[in-house]
Design a protein around this motif. Structure first.
Motif, PDB file in Angstrom:
ATOM      1  N   ASP A   8       0.838  -1.200   0.000  1.00 25.01           N
ATOM      2  CA  ASP A   8       0.000   0.000   0.000  1.00 25.01           C
ATOM      3  C   ASP A   8       0.871   1.248   0.000  1.00 25.01           C
ATOM      4  N   ASP A   9       1.104   1.806  -1.192  1.00 22.67           N
ATOM      5  CA  ASP A   9       1.923   3.004  -1.314  1.00 22.67           C
ATOM      6  C   ASP A   9       1.268   4.213  -0.665  1.00 22.67           C
ATOM      7  N   THR A  10      -0.052   4.256  -0.653  1.00 26.67           N
ATOM      8  CA  THR A  10      -0.767   5.382  -0.050  1.00 26.67           C
ATOM      9  C   THR A  10      -0.471   5.473   1.439  1.00 26.67           C
ATOM     10  N   LEU A  11      -0.432   4.349   2.118  1.00 30.31           N
ATOM     11  CA  LEU A  11      -0.114   4.332   3.542  1.00 30.31           C
ATOM     12  C   LEU A  11       1.287   4.878   3.784  1.00 30.31           C
ATOM     13  N   ALA A  12       2.238   4.457   2.970  1.00 31.86           N
ATOM     14  CA  ALA A  12       3.622   4.918   3.112  1.00 31.86           C
ATOM     15  C   ALA A  12       3.720   6.414   2.839  1.00 31.86           C
ATOM     16  N   GLU A  13       3.028   6.891   1.804  1.00 27.37           N
ATOM     17  CA  GLU A  13       3.050   8.321   1.489  1.00 27.37           C
ATOM     18  C   GLU A  13       2.420   9.135   2.604  1.00 27.37           C
ATOM     19  N   SER A  14       1.331   8.635   3.153  1.00 29.06           N
ATOM     20  CA  SER A  14       0.645   9.315   4.241  1.00 29.06           C
ATOM     21  C   SER A  14       1.541   9.409   5.472  1.00 29.06           C
ATOM     22  N   ALA A  15       2.214   8.314   5.797  1.00 30.01           N
ATOM     23  CA  ALA A  15       3.120   8.304   6.952  1.00 30.01           C
ATOM     24  C   ALA A  15       4.291   9.249   6.724  1.00 30.01           C
ATOM     25  N   THR A  16       4.817   9.270   5.518  1.00 32.98           N
ATOM     26  CA  THR A  16       5.935  10.167   5.199  1.00 32.98           C
ATOM     27  C   THR A  16       5.499  11.624   5.328  1.00 32.98           C
ATOM     28  N   GLY A  17       4.303  11.949   4.838  1.00 30.32           N
ATOM     29  CA  GLY A  17       3.786  13.309   4.959  1.00 30.32           C
ATOM     30  C   GLY A  17       3.598  13.717   6.407  1.00 30.32           C
ATOM     31  N   ALA A  18       3.097  12.796   7.214  1.00 31.27           N
ATOM     32  CA  ALA A  18       2.890  13.081   8.638  1.00 31.27           C
ATOM     33  C   ALA A  18       4.229  13.313   9.327  1.00 31.27           C
ATOM     34  N   LEU A  19       5.231  12.522   8.996  1.00 28.81           N
ATOM     35  CA  LEU A  19       6.552  12.699   9.598  1.00 28.81           C
ATOM     36  C   LEU A  19       7.139  14.060   9.242  1.00 28.81           C
ATOM     37  N   GLU A  20       6.975  14.484   7.993  1.00 24.15           N
ATOM     38  CA  GLU A  20       7.463  15.805   7.586  1.00 24.15           C
ATOM     39  C   GLU A  20       6.752  16.902   8.371  1.00 24.15           C
ATOM     40  N   ALA A  21       5.453  16.755   8.563  1.00 23.51           N
ATOM     41  CA  ALA A  21       4.690  17.743   9.325  1.00 23.51           C
ATOM     42  C   ALA A  21       5.154  17.789  10.772  1.00 23.51           C
ATOM     43  N   PHE A  22       5.371  16.617  11.371  1.00 22.44           N
ATOM     44  CA  PHE A  22       5.821  16.582  12.764  1.00 22.44           C
ATOM     45  C   PHE A  22       7.210  17.186  12.914  1.00 22.44           C
ATOM     46  N   LYS A  23       8.083  16.947  11.951  1.00 22.22           N
ATOM     47  CA  LYS A  23       9.417  17.566  11.981  1.00 22.22           C
ATOM     48  C   LYS A  23       9.288  19.082  11.920  1.00 22.22           C
ATOM     49  N   ALA A  24       8.425  19.568  11.032  1.00 28.43           N
ATOM     50  CA  ALA A  24       8.234  21.013  10.898  1.00 28.43           C
ATOM     51  C   ALA A  24       7.690  21.611  12.187  1.00 28.43           C
ATOM     52  N   LEU A  25       6.792  20.894  12.844  1.00 25.11           N
ATOM     53  CA  LEU A  25       6.168  21.393  14.065  1.00 25.11           C
ATOM     54  C   LEU A  25       7.035  21.205  15.305  1.00 25.11           C
ATOM     55  N   SER A  26       8.151  20.498  15.166  1.00 21.65           N
ATOM     56  CA  SER A  26       9.016  20.256  16.327  1.00 21.65           C
ATOM     57  C   SER A  26       9.791  21.500  16.747  1.00 21.65           C
ATOM     58  N   ASN A  27       9.840  22.498  15.881  1.00 24.85           N
ATOM     59  CA  ASN A  27      10.505  23.748  16.219  1.00 24.85           C
ATOM     60  C   ASN A  27       9.474  24.679  16.842  1.00 24.85           C
ATOM     61  N   PRO A  28       9.715  25.176  18.053  1.00 25.38           N
ATOM     62  CA  PRO A  28       8.700  25.997  18.729  1.00 25.38           C
ATOM     63  C   PRO A  28       8.356  27.287  17.995  1.00 25.38           C
ATOM     64  N   VAL A  29       9.299  27.876  17.276  1.00 26.96           N
ATOM     65  CA  VAL A  29       8.996  29.113  16.545  1.00 26.96           C
ATOM     66  C   VAL A  29       8.088  28.806  15.351  1.00 26.96           C
ATOM     67  N   ARG A  30       8.372  27.742  14.626  1.00 29.49           N
ATOM     68  CA  ARG A  30       7.498  27.368  13.501  1.00 29.49           C
ATOM     69  C   ARG A  30       6.096  27.041  14.005  1.00 29.49           C
ATOM     70  N   LEU A  31       6.004  26.350  15.128  1.00 34.45           N
ATOM     71  CA  LEU A  31       4.702  26.038  15.715  1.00 34.45           C
ATOM     72  C   LEU A  31       3.969  27.321  16.106  1.00 34.45           C
ATOM     73  N   GLN A  32       4.684  28.273  16.699  1.00 35.41           N
ATOM     74  CA  GLN A  32       4.074  29.546  17.086  1.00 35.41           C
ATOM     75  C   GLN A  32       3.571  30.305  15.861  1.00 35.41           C
ATOM     76  N   ILE A  33       4.360  30.337  14.800  1.00 36.46           N
ATOM     77  CA  ILE A  33       3.934  31.020  13.566  1.00 36.46           C
ATOM     78  C   ILE A  33       2.647  30.389  13.048  1.00 36.46           C
ATOM     79  N   LEU A  34       2.591  29.076  13.015  1.00 38.32           N
ATOM     80  CA  LEU A  34       1.392  28.389  12.536  1.00 38.32           C
ATOM     81  C   LEU A  34       0.186  28.732  13.415  1.00 38.32           C
ATOM     82  N   GLN A  35       0.405  28.841  14.718  1.00 40.80           N
ATOM     83  CA  GLN A  35      -0.687  29.231  15.622  1.00 40.80           C
ATOM     84  C   GLN A  35      -1.132  30.663  15.347  1.00 40.80           C
ATOM     85  N   TRP A  36      -0.183  31.585  15.137  1.00 44.29           N
ATOM     86  CA  TRP A  36      -0.547  32.975  14.828  1.00 44.29           C
ATOM     87  C   TRP A  36      -1.334  33.059  13.526  1.00 44.29           C
TER      88      TRP A  36
END
Length: 116
Positions: A8-36
């Motif tokens: 199931d390539d869709t499952l792998a793509e979905s997991a990869t996308g989620a990991l990229e999002a979590f990496k992006a959100l792991s920085n507190p400033v990026r998370l704050q910008i997204l909240q603003w």
């Protein structure tokens, strides 16, 4: 490396996308910008905006001013959020504006809720 379940390539793509999002959100400033960006009219100077912050987004200049970091750092942060599909960018003249990708954020929240 993401394992494929029953090919199931869709499952792998979905997991990869989620990991990229979590990496992006792991920085507190990026998370704050997204909240603003959730409420741009409350968090950024609308009277100085050259475009509608709800429709087009917030100018990177205003994000930079609020964060108080170098423009190059903020641009790098915004690129990371955009690669993770958490924000979308729009050019207005020579300025780049960013707004949240609400559809992708909701998909990520749903995916997280169904996988725990």
């Amino acid at each position: 490396m993401v394992a494929h379940v029953n090919g199931d390539d869709t499952l792998a793509e979905s997991a990869t996308g989620a990991l990229e999002a979590f990496k992006a959100l792991s920085n507190p400033v990026r998370l704050q910008i997204l909240q603003w960006l959730r409420e741009p009219r409350e968090n950024f100077p609308v009277e100085r905006a050259i475009a509608d912050p709800d429709e087009v987004g917030v100018c990177v200049t205003h994000i930079t001013e609020k964060v108080g970091l170098a423009q190059s750092t903020v641009s790098s942060f915004m690129s990371t959020l955009e690669r993770a599909d958490l924000v979308v960018s729009t050019r207005v003249g020579k300025w780049t504006h960013y707004k949240r990708n609400e559809e992708e954020i909701q998909r990520l929240i749903s995916q997280l809720g169904s996988s725990l």
